[in-house]
Design an enzyme around this catalytic site. Structure first.
Site, PDB file in Angstrom:
ATOM      1  N   CYS A 335      33.873  44.056  45.667  1.00 57.48           N
ATOM      2  CA  CYS A 335      35.020  43.764  46.540  1.00 57.48           C
ATOM      3  C   CYS A 335      34.674  43.677  48.031  1.00 57.48           C
ATOM      4  O   CYS A 335      35.091  42.721  48.685  1.00 57.48           O
ATOM      5  CB  CYS A 335      36.134  44.774  46.324  1.00 57.48           C
ATOM      6  N   ARG A 364      26.358  52.208  39.256  1.00 57.66           N
ATOM      7  CA  ARG A 364      27.103  53.446  39.455  1.00 57.66           C
ATOM      8  C   ARG A 364      26.364  54.575  38.767  1.00 57.66           C
ATOM      9  O   ARG A 364      25.950  54.435  37.618  1.00 57.66           O
ATOM     10  CB  ARG A 364      28.523  53.321  38.892  1.00 57.66           C
ATOM     11  N   GLN A 382      29.987  42.897  36.235  1.00 59.22           N
ATOM     12  CA  GLN A 382      31.424  42.680  36.098  1.00 59.22           C
ATOM     13  C   GLN A 382      31.714  41.185  36.137  1.00 59.22           C
ATOM     14  O   GLN A 382      31.095  40.457  36.896  1.00 59.22           O
ATOM     15  CB  GLN A 382      32.164  43.341  37.262  1.00 59.22           C
ATOM     16  N   ASP A 384      33.776  39.608  37.713  1.00 57.32           N
ATOM     17  CA  ASP A 384      34.670  39.989  38.795  1.00 57.32           C
ATOM     18  C   ASP A 384      35.259  38.759  39.495  1.00 57.32           C
ATOM     19  O   ASP A 384      34.654  37.695  39.499  1.00 57.32           O
ATOM     20  CB  ASP A 384      33.858  40.795  39.818  1.00 57.32           C
ATOM     21  N   HIS A 386      38.108  38.089  43.056  1.00 54.66           N
ATOM     22  CA  HIS A 386      39.100  38.604  43.987  1.00 54.66           C
ATOM     23  C   HIS A 386      39.953  37.452  44.479  1.00 54.66           C
ATOM     24  O   HIS A 386      39.423  36.423  44.874  1.00 54.66           O
ATOM     25  CB  HIS A 386      38.415  39.335  45.138  1.00 54.66           C
ATOM     26  N   LYS A 470      47.848  48.993  38.922  1.00 50.39           N
ATOM     27  CA  LYS A 470      47.067  48.052  38.108  1.00 50.39           C
ATOM     28  C   LYS A 470      47.679  47.839  36.735  1.00 50.39           C
ATOM     29  O   LYS A 470      48.544  48.606  36.287  1.00 50.39           O
ATOM     30  CB  LYS A 470      45.625  48.529  37.977  1.00 50.39           C
ATOM     31  N   HIS A 516      42.190  42.309  42.447  1.00 48.75           N
ATOM     32  CA  HIS A 516      40.904  42.434  41.753  1.00 48.75           C
ATOM     33  C   HIS A 516      41.208  42.168  40.282  1.00 48.75           C
ATOM     34  O   HIS A 516      42.204  42.674  39.772  1.00 48.75           O
ATOM     35  CB  HIS A 516      40.329  43.847  41.806  1.00 48.75           C
TER      36      HIS A 516
END
Ligand code: ZN
Ligand code: ZN
Length: 648
Positions: A335, A364, A382, A384, A386, A470, A516
């Site tokens: 992000c 992580r 991910q 991912d 945005h 979310k 996200h």
């Protein structure tokens, strides 16, 4: 009178002191017979707890998670009673419900519990259960509680940390335990119970403390449920993605590379790539643009985003460089990078939404004990993206993302899912960043979009991320296990922290809203779940190898190559097994690889320019003789059944 609101939105008035069970009876006697626990105002209560103020009440049956939790936790009391009976002098500590069953951590002192004792314990638990003892919660003073447990250092420690006036004991039969509540009405409904295993566990999870014995158990309201559960466990073992991942040569781990860092083998990488291409194609149609960002970022980037303050201490620690004071972090999320991509130029409201997508690998730190195959790793990718949009566009964008998630699930054979709407804790709101007004806007956008798309939803208070509410998709796999997959999050926080702006129609600068979203979640975890859901028999469009050509002898190799070329022209992924092995052996190996089609070629086939098809999991040496064109049609028809075209 007090006002009780129920999950269906209805509000009814009751006398002060009404119990959850009495509310259940007022709804329907039949329903009340199945109610086994309750929560009031977000807190677990007994079904006999008098309610003295307005609030929202949820009544649970065995079919609800809340019901199972109470059922299992209550069984842990009965098991503790039996353990104390069988091993006098042991010290009980804690006995919570877990995702599947419960455990009790016990200091067995001079006793030793072994597998041989399990049956006896189980039988005694059921014997006591049949006596239908009520679970009764009673308040005790701190002094009294400490007196009762004066010989138990663990309970003494627990009690010491509790406030006087909040301490309760739970009584059933002749047994009493320190407990804050959450029980079924009585033991009578526990009809089946099994001790699953025992393991070592440090008191309070701290290895400096004494090692206790954790006794794992599970219980059910019917014997049949236990039998089915045990069968399911066996099937889950057969489908374990760590086992199948090895057999199908998809991924591996190396202690030299490091724990929790998966290595993708060629077949696994091809599978991943196919999933990526599939999503990229749909995303392109949905107006996403691909971006790429590096694997590390300056520490300052995460200080700005707020991630460093929140997760810094438990993450991979900063990377230093020869330059003094320079610190980088392994990217824990994409992000902040995407915010900076947005920030490279000014935007007008007419340019929005901007949708930046990246298969971004993040790192992580997880403790080694937490690592598990591909589902808990230290580095993962991910899917991912945005979305930066105006507040007015939020509703529509949310709906579009839901469409994309549903397309992904449909194409991969996940039919059974619910969507969890995760909102703020209703009481404690200090832990969230952002204004009340913005939170309400975001929460409403999610609720509206989910309702508009007709999703089966549940609302979970207190489950929101610290920066926004979310929508999480909870998918049931073929074994009925629930997984959290895709997630969509609204964020009013990062755009402010990164000072993102766009010029509105009023010529003023405004802050965009950020969404996200990741339909798969992470490629690693998604593939793990997909392996276990399909037992390695992926949808045909995704299979690493769709067909394998098996020669009856090397005489037919030339023909096999011709078949291979024709299939390649039709984009059917195939290969030839020309090993000097018997056809039986070749079939067995292809079966293990779960290759969907085995194409057997011999004299007959060469002469007629055909192939004999044997489907994976089928008996015999190929029982359908077809031409290449016919086979291509069969493959395309099957692919078309699952892989639809994404339409915006
Ligand atoms: Zn309890
Ligand atoms: Zn993000």
């Amino acid at each position: 009178m007090i006002k009780i609101s129920l999950p269906d939105g209805s509000v009814k008035e009751y006398e002060v002191g009404v119990t959850p069970m009495e509310v259940a009876i007022s709804i329907s006697e039949g329903f009340a017979r199945n109610v086994i626990s309750a929560s009031f105002g977000g807190t677990t209560v007994e079904t006999t707890t008098p309610l003295t103020m307005d609030g929202s009440l949820i009544l649970y049956t065995w079919n609800d998670e809340g019901g199972k939790k109470a059922f299992w936790h209550s069984t842990s009391h009965v098991m503790a009673q039996v353990l104390e009976e069988m091993y006098p002098g042991i010290k009980l500590t804690l006995g919570p419900a877990i995702a599947n069953g419960f455990y009790y951590d016990v200091d067995f002192e001079n006793h030793k519990i072994t597998d041989a004792d399990f049956k006896k314990i189980e039988n005694r638990v059921l014997e006591i259960s049949r006596e239908k003892h009520e679970f009764k919660l009673r308040p005790v003073s701190k002094a009294e509680a400490l007196k009762v447990y004066k010989d138990n250092v663990y309970k003494t420690e627990l009690i010491s940390n509790l406030e006087d006036g909040t301490i309760t004991f739970c009584d059933h039969s002749t047994f009493t335990d320190l407990c804050r509540g959450g029980h079924i009405p009585n033991t009578g409904i526990i009809k089946a119970m099994k001790i699953m295993s025992i393991a070592g566990a440090y008191w309070r999870g701290d290895e400096k403390n004494k090692q206790l014995t954790r006794v794992y158990g599970i219980s059910f309201p019917k014997q049949k449920d236990l039998t089915e559960y045990l069968e399911l466990l066996e099937e889950a073992k057969r489908r374990d993605h760590r086992k199948l991942g090895k057999e199908l040569e998809l991924f591996a781990f190396s202690s030299k590379v490091g724990q929790g860092l998966p290595l993708w083998l060629p077949k696994g990488a091809a599978l991943r790539d196919r999933l990526e291409q599939f999503l990229k194609k749909a995303q392109k149609q949905a107006g996403y643009e691909q971006v790429v960002s590096p694997h590390i970022g300056q520490k300052e980037l995460y200080v700005t985003s707020g991630h460093y303050a929140k997760y810094g201490a438990d993450s991979f620690q900063p990377i230093n460089t020869p330059a003094e004071g320079e610190e980088f972090l392994l990217k824990p999320m994409n992000c902040p990078h995407h915010c900076e991509i947005y920030n490279v130029r000014p935007w007008s409201y007419k340019d929005l939404p901007k949708r930046y997508a990246e298969f971004g690998t993040v790192y992580r730190y997880e403790q080694s004990g937490e690592l598990h195959g591909l589902t808990r790793v230290r580095g993962f990718t991910q899917d991912d993206a945005h979305i930066f949009c105006t507040p007015d566009q939020l509703d529509q964008e949310f709906k579009n993302v839901i469409d994309l998630v549903l397309y992904v699930f449909g194409s991969l054979g996940f039919e059974n899912f619910t969507a969890q709407i995760s909102l703020r804790d209703q009481e404690n709101r200090d832990k969230y960043i952002g204004s009340d007004e913005n939170w309400e806007k975001a929460e409403n956008a999610i609720i509206n979009a989910a309702a508009d798309k007709g999703l089966k939803t549940i609302v979970a208070y207190g489950e929101a991320a610290f920066y926004g509410p979310k929508l999480d998709f909870m998918v049931k796999d073929a074994l009925g296990r629930q997984w959290q997959l895709g997630t969509i999050q609204v964020d009013y926080n990062l755009p402010e922290r990164f000072e993102l702006t766009y010029k509105g129609s009023d010529d003023q600068l405004h802050t965009p809203v950020m969404i996200h979203r990741a339909p798969f979640g992470s490629m690693e975890r998604f593939i793990a779940i997909l392996i276990e859901h399909t037992a390695g028999k992926f949808p045909l469009w995704l299979m690493p190898e769709q067909a394998i050509i098996l020669c009856l002898s090397e005489k037919y190799e030339k023909y096999a190559k011709k078949v291979l070329n024709l299939l390649e022209n039709h984009e059917i992924r195939s290969l030839i097994d020309n090993r000097n092995e018997s056809i039986g052996r070749k079939i067995r190996d292809a079966e293990l690889q779960k290759t969907p089609f085995m194409l057997i070629v011999g004299e007959e086939e060469e002469k007629n320019e055909t192939i004999s098809i044997r489907r994976q999991g089928q008996e015999g040496n190929g029982n359908m003789s077809v031409t290449i064109e016919e086979f291509v049609a069969i493959v395309n028809e099957e692919i078309g059944k699952t892989l639809k075209t994404f339409t915006v």
